[in-house]
Design an enzyme around this catalytic site. Structure first.
Site, PDB file in Angstrom:
ATOM      1  N   ARG A   1       0.848  -1.187   0.000  1.00  0.00           N
ATOM      2  CA  ARG A   1       0.000   0.000   0.000  1.00  0.00           C
ATOM      3  C   ARG A   1       0.889   1.244   0.000  1.00  0.00           C
ATOM      4  O   ARG A   1       2.036   1.215   0.448  1.00  0.00           O
ATOM      5  CB  ARG A   1      -0.906   0.027   1.226  1.00  0.00           C
ATOM      6  CG  ARG A   1      -1.890  -1.130   1.325  1.00  0.00           C
ATOM      7  CD  ARG A   1      -2.736  -0.990   2.585  1.00  0.00           C
ATOM      8  NE  ARG A   1      -3.740  -2.041   2.682  1.00  0.00           N
ATOM      9  CZ  ARG A   1      -3.568  -3.188   3.342  1.00  0.00           C
ATOM     10  NH1 ARG A   1      -2.414  -3.420   3.958  1.00  0.00           N
ATOM     11  NH2 ARG A   1      -4.529  -4.098   3.387  1.00  0.00           N
TER      12      ARG A   1
ATOM     13  N   LYS B   1      -2.107  -2.487   7.946  1.00  0.00           N
ATOM     14  CA  LYS B   1      -3.280  -1.931   8.621  1.00  0.00           C
ATOM     15  C   LYS B   1      -3.568  -2.685   9.910  1.00  0.00           C
ATOM     16  O   LYS B   1      -3.384  -3.896   9.985  1.00  0.00           O
ATOM     17  CB  LYS B   1      -4.499  -2.015   7.698  1.00  0.00           C
ATOM     18  CG  LYS B   1      -4.538  -0.956   6.608  1.00  0.00           C
ATOM     19  CD  LYS B   1      -5.851  -1.027   5.858  1.00  0.00           C
ATOM     20  CE  LYS B   1      -5.974   0.095   4.851  1.00  0.00           C
ATOM     21  NZ  LYS B   1      -7.278   0.038   4.136  1.00  0.00           N
TER      22      LYS B   1
ATOM     23  N   HIS C   1      -2.120   2.887  -6.160  1.00  0.00           N
ATOM     24  CA  HIS C   1      -3.108   1.809  -6.019  1.00  0.00           C
ATOM     25  C   HIS C   1      -3.133   0.923  -7.261  1.00  0.00           C
ATOM     26  O   HIS C   1      -3.343  -0.288  -7.178  1.00  0.00           O
ATOM     27  CB  HIS C   1      -4.504   2.389  -5.799  1.00  0.00           C
ATOM     28  CG  HIS C   1      -4.913   2.413  -4.363  1.00  0.00           C
ATOM     29  ND1 HIS C   1      -4.973   1.295  -3.560  1.00  0.00           N
ATOM     30  CD2 HIS C   1      -5.273   3.436  -3.566  1.00  0.00           C
ATOM     31  CE1 HIS C   1      -5.356   1.623  -2.345  1.00  0.00           C
ATOM     32  NE2 HIS C   1      -5.539   2.920  -2.317  1.00  0.00           N
TER      33      HIS C   1
ATOM     34  N   ARG D   1      -0.442  -1.574  -7.169  1.00  0.00           N
ATOM     35  CA  ARG D   1      -0.844  -2.660  -6.261  1.00  0.00           C
ATOM     36  C   ARG D   1      -1.796  -3.617  -6.992  1.00  0.00           C
ATOM     37  O   ARG D   1      -1.667  -4.842  -6.898  1.00  0.00           O
ATOM     38  CB  ARG D   1      -1.508  -2.056  -5.021  1.00  0.00           C
ATOM     39  CG  ARG D   1      -1.996  -3.053  -3.973  1.00  0.00           C
ATOM     40  CD  ARG D   1      -2.339  -2.275  -2.701  1.00  0.00           C
ATOM     41  NE  ARG D   1      -3.254  -2.979  -1.817  1.00  0.00           N
ATOM     42  CZ  ARG D   1      -2.867  -3.846  -0.880  1.00  0.00           C
ATOM     43  NH1 ARG D   1      -1.589  -4.151  -0.751  1.00  0.00           N
ATOM     44  NH2 ARG D   1      -3.764  -4.406  -0.089  1.00  0.00           N
TER      45      ARG D   1
ATOM     46  N   HIS E   1      -4.780  -8.487   2.876  1.00  0.00           N
ATOM     47  CA  HIS E   1      -6.237  -8.406   2.931  1.00  0.00           C
ATOM     48  C   HIS E   1      -6.757  -9.265   4.074  1.00  0.00           C
ATOM     49  O   HIS E   1      -6.377 -10.424   4.210  1.00  0.00           O
ATOM     50  CB  HIS E   1      -6.863  -8.900   1.622  1.00  0.00           C
ATOM     51  CG  HIS E   1      -6.757  -7.922   0.500  1.00  0.00           C
ATOM     52  ND1 HIS E   1      -6.918  -8.284  -0.822  1.00  0.00           N
ATOM     53  CD2 HIS E   1      -6.506  -6.589   0.498  1.00  0.00           C
ATOM     54  CE1 HIS E   1      -6.764  -7.206  -1.582  1.00  0.00           C
ATOM     55  NE2 HIS E   1      -6.521  -6.183  -0.814  1.00  0.00           N
TER      56      HIS E   1
ATOM     57  N   TYR F   1      -9.713  -9.550  -8.056  1.00  0.00           N
ATOM     58  CA  TYR F   1      -8.640  -9.682  -9.043  1.00  0.00           C
ATOM     59  C   TYR F   1      -8.797 -10.926  -9.904  1.00  0.00           C
ATOM     60  O   TYR F   1      -8.247 -10.992 -10.997  1.00  0.00           O
ATOM     61  CB  TYR F   1      -7.275  -9.674  -8.345  1.00  0.00           C
ATOM     62  CG  TYR F   1      -7.016  -8.390  -7.615  1.00  0.00           C
ATOM     63  CD1 TYR F   1      -6.763  -7.208  -8.314  1.00  0.00           C
ATOM     64  CD2 TYR F   1      -7.061  -8.326  -6.224  1.00  0.00           C
ATOM     65  CE1 TYR F   1      -6.554  -6.016  -7.650  1.00  0.00           C
ATOM     66  CE2 TYR F   1      -6.845  -7.138  -5.545  1.00  0.00           C
ATOM     67  CZ  TYR F   1      -6.598  -5.990  -6.264  1.00  0.00           C
ATOM     68  OH  TYR F   1      -6.399  -4.811  -5.604  1.00  0.00           O
TER      69      TYR F   1
END
Length: 295
Positions: A145, A169, A241, A244, A267, A276
């Site tokens: 990210r 995150k 992004h 990514r 994720h 994806y």
């Protein structure tokens, strides 16, 4: 009062909206602002562009129901309509943005040869160019990210084994990997360009520095990526992004397991990664129709 506070006061006192509805608007504005702060920086509501909004909706839409995404866009449209009518901003970036009902937009990505074209264009040997080449290579090789690459410290790098310990995150750590080509670009930056940029500034240990020798901001990286791709003749609106997305799509196109890609991207929910697979299938469909011998 801030612009958000003026808007929320207007909803409460002039439009007589319920506290629950006002809170929903507040949360939607806060979520958008937080996203931009973590992915390029938040310059102010008057500086948000249509492209900024599209990137936000694209990234957010991967894990939300279409109805929730529509509500978030509606909140932003109402907010900007209020701001423009009061003369608090000059332009409304939400005007031309519409969501396709019932269908999530697939992530935009670059093919391997396009990323290679960009990397090869960064060849003048200047410190900032060497830095930018390492940034693009790492984004594509690792799928990190923007906020993760911005906060990257030298102590997180394992150059010998081609690994990076990423602080993701929710304070969740994970390892990502990079190839020999990316290692070469990163080492060239660390050994020559970074010391040149650092000059007499105190060394904070941040991997990527700006032209003043200080840790580069998320917005600085996002702006650099946009300019790099524009100069290479690919697009005027590239964003980290999309690199990514490019990493994830390339991994799946080359046979990677979905759960492995989930781990590498950090994720929490597999459904976020599954978007994806649709991109990969779309790519395969095009390839099949172009190259299958029977017409």
């Amino acid at each position: 009062m801030t612009l958000e506070e003026q808007f929320l006061s207007y909803l409460k006192n002039e439009r007589s909206y319920s506290p629950k509805t006002v809170l929903a608007y507040q949360k939607d504005l806060a979520a958008a602002k937080k996203f931009w702060q973590e992915n390029g920086g938040f310059p102010g509501w008057d500086q948000i562009s249509r492209r900024d909004l599209e990137i936000y909706l694209l990234a957010t839409g991967q894990k939300l129901a279409s109805s929730t995404l529509s509500r978030k866009l509606s909140s932003l449209k109402s907010f900007y309509r209020f701001l423009t009518r009061r003369g608090l901003v000059k332009a409304d970036p939400t005007v031309a943005i519409q969501l396709r009902r019932g269908k999530k937009k697939l992530p935009e990505f670059f093919y391997q040869d396009e990323v290679g074209q960009v990397i090869r264009s960064l060849n003048d040997g200047k410190p900032l160019t060497v830095r930018n080449r390492a940034i693009v290579a790492l984004f594509y090789a690792t799928g990190m990210r923007l906020s993760e690459l911005t906060d990257l410290k030298i102590k997180q790098l394992d150059l010998e084994n081609g690994m990076i310990l990423v602080h993701g995150k929710g304070n969740k750590d994970r390892y990502v990997f990079f190839d020999q080509e990316s290692k070469k670009y990163l080492e060239e930056y660390l050994q020559a360009a970074r010391p040149s940029l650092l000059k007499n500034e105190p060394d904070t240990g941040a991997v990527f520095l700006n032209k003043l020798g200080r840790p580069i901001s998320s917005r600085g990286i996002a702006k650099a990526v946009q300019q790099i791709f524009q100069k290479a003749g690919l697009t005027a609106g590239a964003h980290p992004h999309e690199l990514r997305h490019s990493f994830a799509t390339a991994m799946l196109n080359n046979g990677a397991d979905l759960r492995s890609v989930q781990e590498l991207l950090g994720h929490e929910d597999l459904s976020t990664t599954q978007i994806y697979t649709h991109v990969s299938m779309q790519h395969l469909t095009v390839e099949y129709r172009q190259h299958f011998p029977r017409k």
